[in-house]
Design a protein around this motif. Structure first.
Motif, PDB file in Angstrom:
ATOM      1  N   PRO A 316       0.824  -1.203   0.000  1.00 49.92           N
ATOM      2  CA  PRO A 316       0.000   0.000   0.000  1.00 49.92           C
ATOM      3  C   PRO A 316       0.865   1.263   0.000  1.00 49.92           C
ATOM      4  CG  PRO A 316       0.163  -0.858   2.229  1.00 49.92           C
ATOM      5  CD  PRO A 316       0.970  -1.778   1.349  1.00 49.92           C
ATOM      6  N   THR A 317       0.285   2.369  -0.434  1.00 46.29           N
ATOM      7  CA  THR A 317       0.991   3.650  -0.445  1.00 46.29           C
ATOM      8  C   THR A 317       1.520   4.002   0.933  1.00 46.29           C
ATOM      9  OG1 THR A 317      -0.398   4.421  -2.263  1.00 46.29           O
ATOM     10  CG2 THR A 317       0.694   6.114  -0.944  1.00 46.29           C
ATOM     11  N   GLU A 318       0.770   3.653   1.971  1.00 43.90           N
ATOM     12  CA  GLU A 318       1.157   3.995   3.347  1.00 43.90           C
ATOM     13  C   GLU A 318       2.416   3.279   3.804  1.00 43.90           C
ATOM     14  OE1 GLU A 318      -3.265   4.780   3.112  1.00 43.90           O
ATOM     15  OE2 GLU A 318      -1.834   3.347   2.284  1.00 43.90           O
ATOM     16  N   ALA A 319       2.844   2.244   3.078  1.00 46.28           N
ATOM     17  CA  ALA A 319       4.060   1.499   3.429  1.00 46.28           C
ATOM     18  C   ALA A 319       5.113   1.625   2.329  1.00 46.28           C
ATOM     19  CB  ALA A 319       3.737   0.037   3.708  1.00 46.28           C
ATOM     20  N   THR A 320       5.084   2.721   1.588  1.00 48.21           N
ATOM     21  CA  THR A 320       6.117   3.086   0.612  1.00 48.21           C
ATOM     22  C   THR A 320       6.190   2.106  -0.562  1.00 48.21           C
ATOM     23  OG1 THR A 320       7.383   4.020   2.467  1.00 48.21           O
ATOM     24  CG2 THR A 320       8.488   3.883   0.340  1.00 48.21           C
ATOM     25  N   VAL A 321       5.278   2.297  -1.472  1.00 48.19           N
ATOM     26  CA  VAL A 321       5.235   1.604  -2.764  1.00 48.19           C
ATOM     27  C   VAL A 321       5.017   0.105  -2.565  1.00 48.19           C
ATOM     28  CG1 VAL A 321       6.265   1.458  -5.060  1.00 48.19           C
ATOM     29  CG2 VAL A 321       6.886   3.364  -3.576  1.00 48.19           C
ATOM     30  N   TRP A 322       6.072  -0.703  -2.710  1.00 47.41           N
ATOM     31  CA  TRP A 322       5.959  -2.153  -2.513  1.00 47.41           C
ATOM     32  C   TRP A 322       6.566  -2.535  -1.174  1.00 47.41           C
ATOM     33  CZ3 TRP A 322       2.694  -2.456  -6.014  1.00 47.41           C
ATOM     34  CH2 TRP A 322       2.900  -2.110  -7.351  1.00 47.41           C
ATOM     35  N   SER A 323       5.861  -3.361  -0.428  1.00 43.42           N
ATOM     36  CA  SER A 323       6.409  -3.835   0.853  1.00 43.42           C
ATOM     37  C   SER A 323       6.812  -5.296   0.778  1.00 43.42           C
ATOM     38  CB  SER A 323       5.396  -3.625   1.979  1.00 43.42           C
ATOM     39  OG  SER A 323       4.130  -4.158   1.655  1.00 43.42           O
ATOM     40  N   SER A 324       6.502  -5.978  -0.325  1.00 48.44           N
ATOM     41  CA  SER A 324       6.984  -7.347  -0.546  1.00 48.44           C
ATOM     42  C   SER A 324       6.959  -7.651  -2.035  1.00 48.44           C
ATOM     43  CB  SER A 324       6.141  -8.371   0.226  1.00 48.44           C
ATOM     44  OG  SER A 324       4.803  -8.384  -0.228  1.00 48.44           O
ATOM     45  N   LYS A 342       7.666 -12.430   0.787  1.00 52.84           N
ATOM     46  CA  LYS A 342       8.119 -12.068   2.132  1.00 52.84           C
ATOM     47  C   LYS A 342       8.283 -10.551   2.223  1.00 52.84           C
ATOM     48  CE  LYS A 342       8.613 -16.347   3.636  1.00 52.84           C
ATOM     49  NZ  LYS A 342       8.044 -17.060   2.466  1.00 52.84           N
ATOM     50  N   PRO A 343       8.079  -9.959   3.411  1.00 54.57           N
ATOM     51  CA  PRO A 343       8.264  -8.511   3.537  1.00 54.57           C
ATOM     52  C   PRO A 343       9.711  -8.103   3.274  1.00 54.57           C
ATOM     53  CG  PRO A 343       7.954  -9.542   5.701  1.00 54.57           C
ATOM     54  CD  PRO A 343       7.648 -10.577   4.667  1.00 54.57           C
ATOM     55  N   LEU A 344       9.893  -6.902   2.769  1.00 49.04           N
ATOM     56  CA  LEU A 344      11.227  -6.371   2.513  1.00 49.04           C
ATOM     57  C   LEU A 344      11.975  -6.184   3.830  1.00 49.04           C
ATOM     58  CD1 LEU A 344      10.431  -3.589  -0.146  1.00 49.04           C
ATOM     59  CD2 LEU A 344      10.818  -6.047  -0.504  1.00 49.04           C
ATOM     60  N   PRO A 345      13.301  -6.034   3.787  1.00 46.15           N
ATOM     61  CA  PRO A 345      14.059  -5.775   5.011  1.00 46.15           C
ATOM     62  C   PRO A 345      13.507  -4.561   5.768  1.00 46.15           C
ATOM     63  CG  PRO A 345      15.552  -6.286   3.219  1.00 46.15           C
ATOM     64  CD  PRO A 345      14.182  -6.189   2.605  1.00 46.15           C
ATOM     65  N   ASN A 346      13.516  -4.664   7.077  1.00 45.43           N
ATOM     66  CA  ASN A 346      13.048  -3.606   7.990  1.00 45.43           C
ATOM     67  C   ASN A 346      11.542  -3.381   7.935  1.00 45.43           C
ATOM     68  OD1 ASN A 346      15.795  -3.002   8.812  1.00 45.43           O
ATOM     69  ND2 ASN A 346      16.025  -1.990   6.825  1.00 45.43           N
ATOM     70  N   ILE A 347      10.807  -4.373   7.396  1.00 40.83           N
ATOM     71  CA  ILE A 347       9.345  -4.337   7.354  1.00 40.83           C
ATOM     72  C   ILE A 347       8.829  -5.627   7.977  1.00 40.83           C
ATOM     73  CG2 ILE A 347       7.311  -4.314   5.838  1.00 40.83           C
ATOM     74  CD1 ILE A 347       8.888  -2.671   3.857  1.00 40.83           C
ATOM     75  N   GLU A 348       7.724  -5.539   8.699  1.00 43.56           N
ATOM     76  CA  GLU A 348       7.134  -6.719   9.324  1.00 43.56           C
ATOM     77  C   GLU A 348       5.682  -6.868   8.892  1.00 43.56           C
ATOM     78  OE1 GLU A 348       7.841  -7.401  13.503  1.00 43.56           O
ATOM     79  OE2 GLU A 348       9.542  -6.022  13.467  1.00 43.56           O
ATOM     80  N   TYR A 349       5.274  -8.123   8.648  1.00 41.94           N
ATOM     81  CA  TYR A 349       3.893  -8.467   8.351  1.00 41.94           C
ATOM     82  C   TYR A 349       3.305  -9.253   9.521  1.00 41.94           C
ATOM     83  CZ  TYR A 349       4.097  -7.445   3.278  1.00 41.94           C
ATOM     84  OH  TYR A 349       4.188  -6.842   2.053  1.00 41.94           O
ATOM     85  N   VAL A 350       2.074  -8.912   9.890  1.00 45.84           N
ATOM     86  CA  VAL A 350       1.315  -9.687  10.864  1.00 45.84           C
ATOM     87  C   VAL A 350      -0.103  -9.825  10.330  1.00 45.84           C
ATOM     88  CG1 VAL A 350       0.492  -9.858  13.244  1.00 45.84           C
ATOM     89  CG2 VAL A 350       2.669  -8.748  12.779  1.00 45.84           C
ATOM     90  N   VAL A 351      -0.675 -11.024  10.399  1.00 42.19           N
ATOM     91  CA  VAL A 351      -2.056 -11.251   9.958  1.00 42.19           C
ATOM     92  C   VAL A 351      -2.911 -11.443  11.209  1.00 42.19           C
ATOM     93  CG1 VAL A 351      -3.595 -12.647   8.552  1.00 42.19           C
ATOM     94  CG2 VAL A 351      -1.217 -12.301   7.838  1.00 42.19           C
TER      95      VAL A 351
END
Length: 597
Positions: A316-324, A342-351
Motif C-alpha cells: 500500500p501507499t502507506e508502506a512506501t510503494v511495494w512492501s513485498s 516475504k516482507p522487505l528488510p526492515n518491514i514486518e507483516y502480521v495477519v
C-alpha cells in the motif's frame, strides 16, 4: 558529498561504502544524492535518461538537478518545504524531482490530467510553498496560491551556486494524495528513510544492473513511479521516460519496448493485459514487475511463459510503494495461487483477526504492516491516522502497524495470498479508489437524493465502476458526468449509471453492496439502441461492445462512453500488430433505469 574511493560494496550495481550497504538496518540512513553522485562520477558520459529522441548523460542530469536545487533555494525554498509538481512527462522530469530533493524539500505530485479543482485541493491541503509546472499545465493552477512559481521552460541558463543542505532521513521525500472516503483526497507523506529502504531493497530483489534499460511509464501521482524514476539512477542504469500518449497506446508502447530493448519493466495488470492482448510478448532478457492490484492467473501464465522473470509486487501507499515481492514460478501457476512474497528488510507483516490477535496458519485475516516503511500518518488528518494505524507489541520489533484492510490467507508454508478487501476501497487500473469519495461528491448534486458506487468486472474481467442513483428528479447523465469530471480524475467516474427507487439493505440496515452487484444484468454494459448509441463501423467491435453499438457512416468514432477502458477496445479491435485504431469524438456514459435491473 564526496564520493567514497575505497572499501566499497555493491547491491545490484549500487555502489557505496561497505558499512552502509552490508547491513540492511543501515539502508534507511543512506543518502540518495550520495548514491546518485557516485554513479554520475563513475559513468559521467553514460546515458541516464531518454525521452523520445532526447537524452541526458549522468553528468548532464547531475548538473541539471543541481541547477534546479539552486533555483529553488534562490527563491526562498527551505528544507522541509512542499513543492507541488504539475507537468507532463518529459526529459526534464527526473531532474526536477531530484532538484527538489537535493534542495531539502518534499515533492507533491499532481497529474495534469487531474481536474483543476482537485489540483487546487492538493495545493491547499499540502501547504505547498511553491509550484513547478510546464507552460502547458500552468492554466490548471489556481491564480495566486502559492505565489512562488517555477515554469520548466523559464529555467535560467545560469544560476549562482549555493550550498546544498545535508540529506536528513527523517525529512519527507514526497507527499502523495490518494482517494479519501470523506470526499476529499488524503495526503500520505513518505520519509526519505522509507524511500531509501525501499529503493535499496528493490536493488537487491528483484534486482537491477547498470546495464538495465528501465521503462518509466507511470504518472508521478502514482507512487510506483518512485521505482521507475529513482531506482535506475542509483544503479547506473538508463531510464526511458514514456510520454502519456505512448503509455496508453499498445502499438506505441510495444514499439518503445522493442526498439530500445528494454530489460526492466513495471506495470499494473491492466497495462500488461493491454500489451498482451495487442499481441506483444516479452523476451527472455526481460524482467517484468506486476503490481497495483491482484495478478490474474491467466495473465501470469502468459507472461511467465515468455519472460525471463516475472515478479508479483504488493504494497500500500502507506508502506512506501511495494512492501513485498515474489518471483512467480511454474509451481505457483500449477497451484493457482500467487503469493505476496516475504516482507522487505526492515518491514514486518502480521495477519490478525478482528480482535487484533495473530491468526494461525491456514487461516485468513487482515494484513498489518509495521516497520521503517510506514508513513508518519495522513497529512493533517489525525482522525484518519487514528483509524488506520495501531500500536501493538509482541509481534516483533515493530510497535506501530498500518491496518491495510486487505484480507489475506496464511498458507501452511507461511506464504500470504491476497483474498479480498475488507472495506469499500477498490483498485481500478492500479489506482486506489475510496468509493465513499465518489459517493460524497454525487450526494452534493441537487438532483441526487443518495448514491452508491460499486466495483464489478466486465466480460474480459476488467474492473468497472457502476453508479446507482436514487434521484430526487432524473438527473441528466451528461451533466452528471461533466460535474464529476470537474472534481474527480477520469478513472474515478462510473462507467454505467443505474437509477433505483431504493437500495437493498443488510440485516444491520446497511446498504447491501453485494446485492447491488448481483442485481446487474449479465450484459449490463450493452446499451439498448435508444440509449447513448455510439456508432462504429466494425462488426467485431459491435459484438464485443454490445448491441447498442451500430454501424455508422463514420469510419471510426470514440469509445469513451466507457471512459477509455482501453482493454475492451483492444479486445474489440484485436488485429495484427501494425494496424492502427484512431478514436475521436467523446460521448456520454451508458445509463439505465431501475426497470432494466
Amino acid at each position: 558529498m564526496e564520493r567514497a574511493q575505497r572499501d566499497n560494496q555493491t547491491i545490484g550495481s549500487v555502489i557505496a561504502p561497505v558499512e552502509l550497504l552490508s547491513d540492511s538496518q543501515n539502508w534507511p540512513e543512506v543518502p540518495y544524492d550520495y548514491l546518485f553522485i557516485n554513479q554520475s562520477q563513475d559513468k559521467p558520459e553514460k546515458t541516464a535518461v531518454v525521452f523520445g529522441e532526447d537524452v541526458l548523460t549522468y553528468r548532464e542530469l547531475e548538473l541539471q538537478s543541481r541547477q534546479w536545487a539552486y533555483w529553488l533555494l534562490s527563491e526562498g525554498i527551505k528544507t522541509g518545504d512542499k513543492v507541488l509538481v504539475c507537468m507532463e512527462r518529459a526529459l526534464e522530469l527526473p531532474a526536477v524531482l531530484l532538484g527538489i530533493l537535493r534542495a531539502g524539500a518534499c515533492y507533491v505530485p499532481a497529474d495534469p490530467a487531474f481536474p483543476s479543482d482537485r489540483i487546487a485541493v492538493i495545493i491547499e491541503d499540502s501547504d505547498s510553498a511553491a509550484v513547478i509546472s510546464d507552460r502547458e499545465s500552468e492554466a490548471l493552477l489556481p491564480p495566486s496560491n502559492p505565489s512562488v512559481r517555477f515554469v520548466v521552460e523559464d529555467k535560467p541558463a545560469q544560476l549562482e551556486a549555493r550550498s546544498l543542505p545535508e540529506w536528513r532521513p527523517d525529512d519527507l521525500a514526497y507527499l502523495i494524495f490518494t482517494s479519501g472516503s470523506t470526499g476529499r483526497p488524503k495526503g500520505v507523506p513518505i520519509t526519505r528513510a522509507a524511500m531509501m529502504n525501499f529503493l535499496l531493497a528493490m536493488a537487491d530483489k528483484p534486482g537491477i544492473a547498470a546495464e538495465d534499460r528501465v521503462l518509466a511509464l507511470t504518472t508521478i501521482s502514482f507512487d510506483i513511479s518512485v521505482l521507475e524514476l529513482f531506482l535506475p539512477l542509483i544503479a547506473g542504469a538508463t531510464v526511458y521516460v514514456v510520454s502519456k500518449r505512448d503509455s496508453l497506446d499498445p502499438q506505441s508502447l510495444s514499439r518503445v519496448i522493442d526498439e530500445n530493448r528494454l530489460t526492466l519493466m513495471q506495470a499494473t495488470p491492466a497495462t500488461w493485459r493491454l500489451l498482451y492482448d495487442y499481441g506483444w510478448r516479452p523476451q527472455r532478457h526481460q524482467k517484468l514487475l506486476c503490481g497495483g492490484e491482484a495478478f490474474p492467473l491467466s495473465l501470469a501464465n502468459g507472461l511467465v511463459a515468455c519472460a525471463g522473470e516475472v515478479w508479483n509486487m504488493y504494497g500500500p501507499t502507506e508502506a512506501t510503494v511495494w512492501s513485498s515481492c515474489h518471483q512467480v514460478s511454474e509451481a505457483d501457476l500449477s497451484t493457482g495461487r500467487i503469493p505476496l512474497g516475504k516482507p522487505l528488510p526492515n518491514i514486518e507483516y502480521v495477519v490478525c483477526d478482528s480482535n487484533g490477535n495473530r491468526v494461525p496458519k491456514n487461516d485468513a485475516g487482515e494484513l498489518w504492516i509495521g516497520g521503517v516503511a510506514l508513513t508518519p500518518g495522513y497529512y493533517h488528518r489525525p482522525e484518519l491516522t487514528e483509524d488506520r494505524f495501531v500500536s501493538a507489541s509482541g509481534f516483533g520489533r515493530a510497535e506501530r502497524f498500518y491496518r491495510t484492510g486487505d484480507l489475506v490467507s496464511v498458507l501452511g508454508n507461511g506464504d500470504l495470498v491476497y483474498l479480498d478487501r475488507l472495506d469499500n476501497q477498490v483498485k481500478i487500473r492500479g489506482h486506489r479508489i475510496e468509493l465513499g469519495e465518489i459517493e460524497a461528491v454525487l450526494r452534493q448534486v441537487d438532483e441526487v437524493q443518495d448514491a452508491i458506487v460499486v466495483k464489478t468486472n466486465d466480460e474480459i474481467n476488467e474492473p468497472v465502476l457502476v453508479g446507482f442513483i436514487r434521484p430526487k428528479v432524473a438527473p441528466d447523465d451528461e451533466s452528471l458526468t461533466k460535474m464529476l469530471s470537474s472534481v474527480l480524475p477520469t478513472y474515478m467516474i462510473p462507467t454505467v449509471w443505474f437509477r433505483v427507487d431504493e437500495f437493498p439493505e443488510t440485516p444491520n440496515r446497511k446498504v447491501d453492496r453485494r446485492k447491488l452487484r448481483e442485481s446487474l444484468p449479465k450484459n449490463f454494459l450493452q446499451a439498448s439502441p435508444e440509449v447513448n448509441t455510439v456508432p462504429i463501423r466494425n462488426e467485431r467491435a459491435c459484438e464485443t461492445l454490445g448491441a447498442g453499438f451500430r454501424e455508422s457512416a463514420y469510419p471510426c468514432q470514440s469509445y469513451f462512453p466507457l471512459h477509455g477502458r482501453t482493454l475492451l477496445v483492444c479486445s474489440a479491435f484485436k488485429r495484427p500488430r501494425g494496424a492502427r485504431l484512431q478514436m475521436l469524438d467523446r460521448t456520454g456514459p451508458i445509463s439505465r433505469d431501475s426497470a432494466s435491473i
